[in-house]
Design an enzyme around this catalytic site. Structure first.
Site, PDB file in Angstrom:
ATOM      1  CG  HIS A 247      -0.142  -0.125   2.485  1.00  0.00           C
ATOM      2  ND1 HIS A 247       0.601   0.912   2.982  1.00  0.00           N
ATOM      3  CD2 HIS A 247       0.063  -1.174   3.289  1.00  0.00           C
ATOM      4  CE1 HIS A 247       1.221   0.497   4.065  1.00  0.00           C
ATOM      5  NE2 HIS A 247       0.923  -0.761   4.276  1.00  0.00           N
TER       6      HIS A 247
ATOM      7  CG  ASP B 290       5.336  -3.790   5.707  1.00  0.00           C
ATOM      8  OD1 ASP B 290       4.361  -4.548   5.895  1.00  0.00           O
ATOM      9  OD2 ASP B 290       5.744  -2.998   6.569  1.00  0.00           O
TER      10      ASP B 290
END
Ligand SMILES: *[C@@H]1O[C@H](CO)[C@@H](O)[C@H](O)[C@H]1NC(C)=O
Ligand SMILES: *[C@@H]1O[C@H](CO)[C@@H](O)[C@H](O)[C@H]1NC(C)=O
Ligand SMILES: *[C@@H]1O[C@H](CO)[C@@H](O)[C@H](O)[C@H]1NC(C)=O
Ligand SMILES: *[C@@H]1O[C@H](CO)[C@@H](O)[C@H](O)[C@H]1NC(C)=O
Ligand SMILES: *[C@@H]1O[C@H](CO)[C@@H](O)[C@H](O)[C@H]1NC(C)=O
Ligand SMILES: *[C@@H]1O[C@H](CO)[C@@H](O)[C@H](O)[C@H]1NC(C)=O
Length: 474
Positions: A77, A334
């Site tokens: 994101h 991540d």
């Protein structure tokens, strides 16, 4: 005054005025400077706003004689507000400062006399940011529009293209904005957002597969590592001596540095950047390198096995070629991307990262792998014979817009790797179904790349953001 008429260059440019590629006077076709390698964004760990990965000097454009016929991207994101649970820690330290005996801030903290915290509405916590030059939704849209220019030839203007997002609001929003950037006016009808729940019961059929056997996962975090690196203590003592009555600790400093990194996700600048020295930022960044390497990266064979799911599925698609689909846009977090990078044998240091010294050069920089908006792009290229290679199918890995050649597989055009050899690299990764002990009632393989929806019902947010989360992330 400079005389255009007597200038040889001016005459030359008049003579060849039809060639618009001629540099203007004083301009060079090629820059001679390479001295901008220093950038603080590289020392803010995974909280840094997006920056390209430092390049190896390999051209990002498709090598001559090759055509990309299938592309995969796994993107984190975009820039965002901190999660409320972590922001509690920042607010606590900021309150500790405000409630101290210090009346006028001095020294490195002089800016604190007028500085204000950047989250003014608690509803924004954990969501994408929309303000400032580093805004997360802006990043996602820009990436989509750049990728349309780069990979637009893969869309025939008719096929409905799936976009895969894990079921987490900020990830879904990033996928949507990327899609709007890529498809523009055609987004509402030509893109189909597919939401893959983050629930563990998805097993391997997930962009966020959890590795049941990894008992370390939920307790492995940065605080395990910061104690062994002393420099943050030094910053605390400096602030305290500049401001008598202040009593900051090394762990308070860690919170403030994180506050600074997040400020850049929302605002154009942060005064905290200059309050710390370069060595302190280097230490801060390295704490996160350690955390990702040992907890979510190549330092954990369980997490590498979790990353094998995406690496393997993508490899299978590349073996099938464009008939299996030409574009696979995927979005997650991540800590779901670093395992894939490890499974692909990219950025795997030769030795385990040292816990109490900071290596230089540092072989594992998380700000080069998963800054906000970080993305791994895999290109399947069909190539004609070139000076260095035979005609065939080759693969290039691109991390944050830098081509990352394999040290042991780079015989193809533009240092690319023959598909068969790439496939052998993926085969060496520990396997999810063997390593992770996923309950047998959960899916053992990824299937959504072959079995997706082409409806647009999730293309836009409707209703309350929090409600959507419970709707999709069971
Ligand atoms: C490969 O070679 C063929 C035949 O010369 C040519 O038509 C084609 O454009 C070449 N492909 C690329 C990507 O350069
Ligand atoms: C894409 O958008 C343009 C402009 O609105 C439209 O003319 C075209 O028909 C659209 N294509 C598809 C496949 O929907
Ligand atoms: C496709 O749609 C069906 C029916 O709405 C839903 O149950 C399924 O989860 C969707 N699959 C994906 C990958 O979005
Ligand atoms: C500073 O805080 C520590 C605990 O974090 C405490 O032990 C110490 O007494 C405090 N010092 C002052 C001067 O307040
Ligand atoms: C660093 O610390 C981690 C976690 O405590 C440990 O697993 C690893 O072996 C240590 N690395 C070295 C090089 O000692
Ligand atoms: C690779 O992925 C495909 C599709 O999900 C699956 O059928 C196959 O078993 C996987 N292979 C390995 C070695 O994980």
């Amino acid at each position: 005054m400079f005389n255009l008429v007597t200038s040889g260059l001016a005459l030359a440019s008049v003579a060849s005025a039809s060639w618009s590629g001629l540099p203007k006077f004083g301009e060079k076709q090629f820059s001679q400077s390479f001295n901008d390698g220093y950038n603080l964004l590289k020392h803010m760990g995974s909280f840094a706003p997006y920056s390209d990965r430092a390049s190896y000097g390999v051209d990002r454009n498709t090598p001559e004689g090759c055509e990309v016929d299938q592309v995969h991207m796994l993107m984190r994101h975009g820039e965002r507000y901190p999660d409320a649970i972590f922001a509690e820690g920042y607010v606590e330290v900021l309150d500790k400062m405000r409630n101290s005996k210090v009346k006028t801030w001095k020294g490195d903290l002089a800016f604190f006399n007028d500085w204000t915290y950047y989250v003014d509405d608690a509803g924004l916590y954990s969501q994408e940011s929309t303000t400032g030059p580093y805004a997360g939704l802006l990043d996602a849209f820009t990436r989509g529009s750049e990728y349309r220019l780069r990979y637009g030839h893969l869309w025939d203007s008719e096929t409905v293209v799936p976009i895969f997002s894990s079921g987490y609001e900020r990830v879904i929003e990033t996928a949507r904005y990327f899609g709007q950037g890529f498809f523009g006016y055609n987004y509402s009808t030509s893109a189909a957002i597919n939401i893959i729940p983050e629930a563990a019961s998805q097993g391997a059929d997930s962009l966020t597969p959890s590795c049941t056997a990894d008992s370390n996962y939920y307790t492995c975090y940065a605080d395990r590592f910061y104690a062994t690196l002393p420099p943050l203590e030094v910053a605390a003592k400096r602030f305290n001596s500049q401001n008598p009555g202040l009593n900051l600790t090394a762990s308070d400093v860690l919170q403030l540095m994180e506050t600074a990194a997040f400020e850049l996700n929302v605002r154009a600048s942060t005064p905290w950047a200059d309050a710390f020295t370069l060595d302190e930022w280097v230490a801060y960044g390295y704490i996160w390198d350690l955390a990702y390497y040992y907890c979510f990266g190549a330092g954990s064979e369980y997490q590498t096995a979790a990353g094998q799911v995406y690496a393997n599925a993508t490899r299978v698609l590349m073996q099938s070629g464009p008939k299996a689909g030409k574009m696979f846009w995927s979005f997650a977090h991540d800590a779901d991307i670093t395992p894939v990078v490890a499974a692909l044998d990219i950025d795997v240091p030769e030795h385990k990262l040292p816990n109490s010294t900071i290596p230089f050069p540092n072989p594992y920089r998380v700000a080069d792998i998963v800054p906000m908006g970080g993305h791994l792009t895999l290109e399947r290229m069909t190539c004609n014979a070139t000076t260095v290679s035979k005609a065939g199918v080759y693969v290039r890995a691109i991390l944050n817009e830098a081509v990352v050649p394999y040290s042991k597989c780079q015989s193809g055009p533009g240092y690319s790797c023959p598909l068969a050899k790439f496939s052998a690299i993926v085969d060496k990764a520990p396997k999810y179904d063997e390593k992770c002990e996923t309950p047998s009632s959960y899916p053992q393989y990824l299937s959504f790349f072959w079995n997706y929806n082409t409806t647009n019902e999730y293309n836009y947010q409707s209703g309350d953001i929090a409600y959507q989360l419970t709707d999709t992330d069971v």
